[in-house]
Design an enzyme around this catalytic site. Structure first.
Site, PDB file in Angstrom:
ATOM      1  N   SER A 170      -9.921   2.087   2.567  1.00  0.00           N
ATOM      2  CA  SER A 170      -8.925   3.042   1.761  1.00  0.00           C
ATOM      3  C   SER A 170      -8.015   1.987   0.958  1.00  0.00           C
ATOM      4  CB  SER A 170      -8.268   3.761   2.427  1.00  0.00           C
ATOM      5  OG  SER A 170      -7.454   2.962   3.497  1.00  0.00           O
ATOM      6  N   SER A 213     -10.129  -0.320   6.850  1.00  0.00           N
ATOM      7  CA  SER A 213      -9.637  -0.234   5.516  1.00  0.00           C
ATOM      8  C   SER A 213      -8.602  -1.542   5.127  1.00  0.00           C
ATOM      9  CB  SER A 213      -8.679   0.848   5.612  1.00  0.00           C
ATOM     10  OG  SER A 213      -9.416   2.236   5.678  1.00  0.00           O
ATOM     11  N   LYS A 243       0.980  -1.199   0.042  1.00  0.00           N
ATOM     12  CA  LYS A 243       0.017  -0.065  -0.092  1.00  0.00           C
ATOM     13  C   LYS A 243       0.803   1.415  -0.085  1.00  0.00           C
ATOM     14  CE  LYS A 243      -4.013   1.945   2.263  1.00  0.00           C
ATOM     15  NZ  LYS A 243      -4.966   1.876   3.696  1.00  0.00           N
TER      16      LYS A 243
END
Length: 497
Positions: free
Chosen positions: A155, A179, A80
């Site tokens: 997210s 998330s 990420k």
């Protein structure tokens, strides 16, 4: 020949260790897959082809020299884009950090490299991890591989979409209000939020410091456990890091058995707003736990109904403080610096150009909540609710070993459907937020497809702080039983891209 992109991380590592394939071949297969499908998915913001192949060659050289390989050596991973990575762009999905190349690695990044995991690149996310759909990225939304017109959750939608589209067997996400878990639920993958402080936050760009937690994302429970073991553990560079042994999550994942385990069903996670198909699959999961020998009871946690409101005061308040560092003076974007403007004007112009609408909304809300005369009424009250939620968890875990619930109230929703309705978007995290407020451990894993739309549903398992191994024990048992029932992993039912 077996498609190398379809293997689990454990299978891939075993083949590399036995010399049945090389780490370079595995990396090249995944890089080719990214090139073939990511234009449609938009899971990656940056692909580090040269770095990935160089890392893979080092693994092959180590094996050729007869040196021992770690349990994930040579396995590709999607990271990420919120973790700093030396020499590789880190944008956090924001224009304000566009083109920034960190001079150092986050602790998670360093531990992955030390374990010879091959980093393929950085994945898309809602800007500064603020969102529930990966639509708030400055670099465009990510599509859900099950239906590219729908969101993969947020997210960390880029990481979950990379897994579900077979672009990587492993990924790293972060979980501030759900998330990691919510994207896992919407893409039929496995996502774990470790105990707060169980994985270092050093080098992870901060959103809400008392809530943010990095964790593993994978396609199987065992793969998640193997990755968890690599990234977890005390870090003196992180003042919130827990100085205690990491629970033996890999052993729990290899020996899933829930006979005699006390499972609590959270009463508050049902009712209005929950999709019928989600509740149907959740009820089937609870029945399955009973069949496997677990003792199931209903548990009430009344303060959970206030979790959403408390979260959306605490998280924006901390975000307004953390994002104050993006002032155009030290790094990142700088707008209007032509010599005619003051530093304050340059900062204002830079933030106007660099931050997206959702980030601005949360910064403004948080600044207001922390302002003189309102602090006690808003932020202070939210912290009191947080204490009540923590006490509800403590009482629940006095009578049960784990709690279960749906991960998300609905399946994946269409891209753009909730763009103009922030409250509807925030409700996507209804089931996941309490665990962030309390700091305990939680997991999402697939439990079937909703009959209304054929999209994945996630089962959430919640364990006490530092009892992360219970997640893997229950998750492994449920996963094995469902795979036996379905005849294959759920992802095999996903449409091919």
């Amino acid at each position: 020949m077996t498609d190398l992109t379809r293997l689990t991380a454990a299978q891939t590592a075993e083949r590399i260790a036995r010399g049945e394939t090389s780490a370079t071949e595995v990396a090249e297969a995944h890089l080719a897959r990214i090139e073939a499908v990511d234009e449609k998915v938009n899971a990656f913001l940056h692909v580090d082809r040269e770095g990935a192949l160089a890392a893979a060659r080092r693994v092959d050289d180590k094996r050729a020299a007869g040196r021992e390989l770690g349990p994930l050596a040579g396995v590709p991973l999607a990271l990420k884009d919120i973790f700093t990575t030396e020499g590789v762009p880190t944008t956090v999905g924001s224009r304000i950090l566009e083109g920034w190349v960190p001079p150092y690695d986050a602790t998670v990044t360093r531990r992955l490299k030390d374990a010879d995991v091959v980093l393929l690149g950085k994945t898309n996310l809602d800007e500064f991890a603020m969102g529930s759909s990966t639509e708030n990225s400055a670099y465009g939304p990510t599509g859900n591989p099950w239906d590219l017109t729908r969101t993969p959750g947020g997210s960390g939608g880029g990481s979950s979409a990379a897994l579900a589209s077979f672009q990587a067997p492993l990924a790293i996400g972060t979980d501030t209000g759900g998330s990691i878990r919510q994207p896992a639920a919407l893409t039929a993958t496995v996502g774990v939020k470790p105990t707060y402080g169980g994985v270092s936050r050093y080098g992870m760009v901060a959103f809400s410091s008392s809530l943010d937690q990095g964790g593993p994302c994978a396609r199987t429970v065992l793969d998640a456990a193997l990755l968890h073991e690599v990234i977890a553990g005390h870090d003196p560079l992180d003042s919130t890091s827990i100085d205690a042994p990491v629970p033996d999550v890999v052993a729990a994942a290899r020996n899933g058995d829930v006979r005699g385990l006390r499972v609590g069903v959270v009463r508050e996670f049902s009712g209005e707003g929950y999709q019928d198909g989600v509740m149907q699959r959740f009820t089937e999961s609870v029945d399955l736990l009973r069949e496997l020998g677990a003792e199931v009871t209903e548990i009430s946690c009344p303060s959970f109904t206030r979790a959403l409101a408390a979260y959306y005061l605490i998280a924006p308040s901390e975000c307004s403080s953390n994002l104050a560092r993006f002032d155009a003076m030290r790094y990142g974007l700088r707008v209007g610096d032509d010599g005619s403007r003051s530093a304050e004007e340059v900062t204002a112009l830079t933030r106007e150009a660099g931050f997206g609408a959702e980030v601005k909304r949360r910064v403004m809300l948080g600044t207001y909540a922390l302002s003189s005369g309102y602090y006690d009424a808003y932020y202070g009250s939210a912290q009191k609710v947080r204490t009540l939620i923590t006490r509800d968890f403590q009482r629940a875990f006095d009578s049960v070993d784990v709690l279960v619930s749906p991960t998300s109230p609905t399946t994946a929703f269409p891209i753009g459907e909730r763009a103009d309705d922030p409250m509807a978007m925030y409700l996507a995290d209804l089931c996941t937020i309490p665990s962030n407020l309390a700091g305990n451990a939680a997991m999402s894993l697939p439990c079937g497809l909703a009959p209304e739309d054929g999209l994945p549903v996630g089962l959430q398992i919640i364990a006490p702080a530092m009892a992360d191994d219970r997640l893997y024990r229950v998750g492994a048992a449920v996963e094995a039983a469902f795979h036996t029932r379905w005849g294959h992993p759920l992802l095999e039912e996903a449409p091919s891209l």
